[in-house]
Design a protein around this motif. Structure first.
Motif, PDB file in Angstrom:
ATOM      1  N   LYS A  17      80.465  47.501  -9.288  1.00 24.66           N
ATOM      2  CA  LYS A  17      81.597  48.346  -8.889  1.00 24.66           C
ATOM      3  C   LYS A  17      81.566  48.726  -7.407  1.00 24.66           C
ATOM      4  CE  LYS A  17      82.795  50.094 -13.377  1.00 24.66           C
ATOM      5  NZ  LYS A  17      83.305  51.244 -14.123  1.00 24.66           N
ATOM      6  N   VAL A  18      80.532  48.294  -6.715  1.00 28.36           N
ATOM      7  CA  VAL A  18      80.409  48.586  -5.278  1.00 28.36           C
ATOM      8  C   VAL A  18      80.776  47.313  -4.520  1.00 28.36           C
ATOM      9  CG1 VAL A  18      78.921  49.437  -3.437  1.00 28.36           C
ATOM     10  CG2 VAL A  18      78.504  50.161  -5.810  1.00 28.36           C
ATOM     11  N   ASP A  81      79.088  53.419 -12.767  1.00 29.93           N
ATOM     12  CA  ASP A  81      79.853  54.439 -12.035  1.00 29.93           C
ATOM     13  C   ASP A  81      78.929  55.402 -11.292  1.00 29.93           C
ATOM     14  OD1 ASP A  81      82.512  53.601 -12.767  1.00 29.93           O
ATOM     15  OD2 ASP A  81      82.118  54.396 -14.778  1.00 29.93           O
ATOM     16  N   LYS A  84      77.321  53.588  -8.360  1.00 34.19           N
ATOM     17  CA  LYS A  84      78.268  53.496  -7.241  1.00 34.19           C
ATOM     18  C   LYS A  84      78.268  54.791  -6.449  1.00 34.19           C
ATOM     19  CE  LYS A  84      83.120  52.739  -6.103  1.00 34.19           C
ATOM     20  NZ  LYS A  84      84.466  52.387  -6.612  1.00 34.19           N
TER      21      LYS A  84
END
Length: 96
Positions: A17-18, A81, A84
């Motif tokens: 997610k990064v 999440d 991140k």
């Protein structure tokens, strides 16, 4: 002890997610970068990030990456999440 590609791939999946994540193999370990800024690495099959004030914010434990190395922070979460958040917060401290 060197890190293996399976563990690196596991960490890269956690970092999915990064945006802008890259790695470079160095002396049996893997350095992790975001947009050219090193923020951590995989050492002895442990996901470690640079030691910043995120230590207190996220209650992260310290670990020595290799004999004689400076303490880094252990990322033990498997929540993409949260990871991140931690990585982006770490990068904010590194850019100052």
């Amino acid at each position: 002890m060197a890190s293996n590609l399976d563990y690196l791939n596991f960490v890269l999946e956690l970092l999915r997610k990064v945006d802008g994540i890259n790695y470079r193999k160095m002396m049996g370990e893997f350095m992790l970068y975001r947009n050219g800024v090193i923020f951590g690495g995989v050492y002895d099959n442990r996901f470690l990030i640079k030691n910043t004030k995120v230590k207190e914010e996220y209650e992260l434990a310290e670990a020595i990456p290799y004999p004689g190395g400076s303490p880094m922070l252990v990322v033990a979460s498997e929540d993409p999440d949260l990871i991140k958040e931690i990585v982006l917060a770490t990068l904010k401290y590194l850019k100052k």
